[in-house]
Design a protein around this motif. Structure first.
Motif, short mmCIF file in Angstrom:
data_model
loop_
_atom_site.label_atom_id
_atom_site.label_comp_id
_atom_site.label_asym_id
_atom_site.label_seq_id
_atom_site.Cartn_x
_atom_site.Cartn_y
_atom_site.Cartn_z
N LEU A 215 0.34 -1.28 -0.01
CA LEU A 215 -0.20 0.22 -0.04
C LEU A 215 0.89 0.85 -0.36
N ASP A 216 2.22 1.26 0.32
CA ASP A 216 2.72 2.68 0.62
C ASP A 216 3.39 2.52 -0.77
N GLN A 217 3.69 1.23 -1.29
CA GLN A 217 4.17 1.80 -2.63
C GLN A 217 3.56 1.71 -3.83
N SER A 218 1.86 2.41 -3.13
CA SER A 218 1.52 2.29 -4.07
C SER A 218 1.16 3.86 -4.55
N ARG A 219 0.44 4.56 -6.12
CA ARG A 219 0.30 5.94 -5.73
C ARG A 219 -0.63 6.57 -5.46
N LEU A 220 -1.74 5.32 -4.86
CA LEU A 220 -2.78 5.79 -4.47
C LEU A 220 -2.55 6.24 -2.64
N GLN A 221 -3.36 7.18 -2.06
CA GLN A 221 -3.36 7.06 -0.53
C GLN A 221 -4.13 6.36 0.08
N ALA A 222 -3.88 5.97 1.12
CA ALA A 222 -4.26 4.26 1.48
C ALA A 222 -5.21 4.84 3.20
N ILE A 223 -5.99 4.47 3.04
CA ILE A 223 -6.64 4.22 4.40
C ILE A 223 -7.30 3.32 5.18
N LEU A 224 -7.22 3.05 5.69
CA LEU A 224 -7.68 1.89 6.67
C LEU A 224 -7.67 2.74 7.54
#
Length: 340
Positions: A215-224
């Motif tokens: 998730l950190d590597q993704s260009r998308l911001q991740a929210i849990l």
């Protein structure tokens, strides 16, 4: 991870620890009562309600409950109750009118966000769940559904966020989540992916470092977005895993449901907000109960809910006061309670 089976002489794949914990979850209320050293005469008359909604609770969550206490706030969330047989006015099997969507597994309730029923099962069956009657068997999400989702998103450029829900989306494996993420990353309109899950609270091992890294590597911001209702649910094992996810730049939020006899006291909600913040999680929503059949005994009146919110505002800084809301079928967003 692979091991050699001496008996068979072949390699056998070992499931991740979180999946092993999932497989050993307790489904028999009598077994749960025995583990907690409860007097069966006090609770056994409730056990029949599991015919309405199966009981499922991981052992980690059981270990957070108080021995010998039939009113433990975590136990009350999962133990079947005879009140579930009673029909209450205004309650239904589909309080948010979700069961008959035009596109299976996809709910486009909010203009800029789309919600995906990514997995139908849960690690824990909370008795107040607003989707306890949801026809998950009709909402499988596989390769075909993934393709349909991508096509739908391409046709709706106003959508910039995908919300993974369920059931519980973290029942999917890390590779399954990675495949979906890879497909979503190809759509330039998307900026965020949000995961709503109770699984880390009941099996903290589900928060793998590998998934956090992806998730950190993704260009998308991740929210849990966690689902935590009581401060006793925030175990050291959970905090340790959350710290790793924070290090990977994942935003951590929490939503709770206001539940009679469980967290309907200002002192409990204040402690919950404080413990969440200590763990790096911001309180997000405090939901009024959705009126689903079988859950009326958890309901807290609007007047009581508003009084609790006022108590929180008097004791906590604003950023630790969750928004008190109700979800109303057909509305374009959640409705703050004071506006109802």
């Amino acid at each position: 991870m692979m091991v050699l089976s001496e008996a068979a002489g072949v390699d056998v794949r070992i499931r991740p620890d979180w999946q092993q914990q999932l497989a050993s979850a307790i489904s028999d209320p009598a077994e749960l009562a025995r583990l907690l050293q409860l007097d069966l005469s006090e609770v056994s008359h409730h056990f029949g309600a599991r015919s309405l909604f199966p009981m499922r609770v991981p052992k980690h969550f059981v270990n957070l409950m108080e021995q010998g206490n039939p009113n433990d706030p975590l136990l009350l969330q999962v133990l079947p109750h005879a009140e579930e047989f009673h029909k209450a006015p205004g309650y239904s099997k589909d309080p948010l009118v979700e069961h008959d969507g035009a596109q299976p597994s996809l709910l486009h309730k909010y203009k800029s966000r789309v919600l995906v029923i990514f997995r139908g099962g849960c690690a824990i069956n909370c008795r107040y769940c607003f989707r306890r009657h949801f026809p998950y068997q009709e909402h499988h999400f596989g390769a075909a559904e993934r393709a349909q989702l991508i096509q739908y998103l391409e046709q709706h450029p106003e959508i910039n966020e995908v919300i993974l829900s369920g059931g519980d989306p973290l029942l999917a494996t890390d590779p399954q989540l990675a495949r979906l993420l890879e497909a979503l990353e190809k759509l330039p309109q998307l900026t965020r992916i949000r995961i709503h899950s109770r699984l880390p609270v009941v099996i903290p091992a589900r928060l793998t470092a590998e998934l956090a890294q992806r998730l950190d590597q993704s260009r998308l911001q991740a929210i849990l977005v966690l689902h935590t209702n009581h401060p006793n649910e925030i175990a050291p094992q959970l905090v340790k895993r959350l710290n790793v996810w924070r290090e990977h730049q994942i935003t951590l939020l929490n939503q709770s449901v206001l539940l009679k006899g469980i967290n309907d006291q200002a002192s409990i909600l204040i402690e919950l907000s404080e413990k969440l913040f200590e763990a790096g999680v911001l309180p997000y929503y405090l939901h009024q109960l959705d009126k689903v059949d079988g859950a009326h005994h958890f309901a807290v009146s609007d007047a009581e809910a508003l009084a609790l919110e006022n108590a929180l505002r008097s004791e906590l800084p604003g950023f630790l006061v969750p928004k008190l809301v109700r979800e109303i079928a057909g509305e374009a967003s959640k409705t703050p309670l004071q506006l109802i």
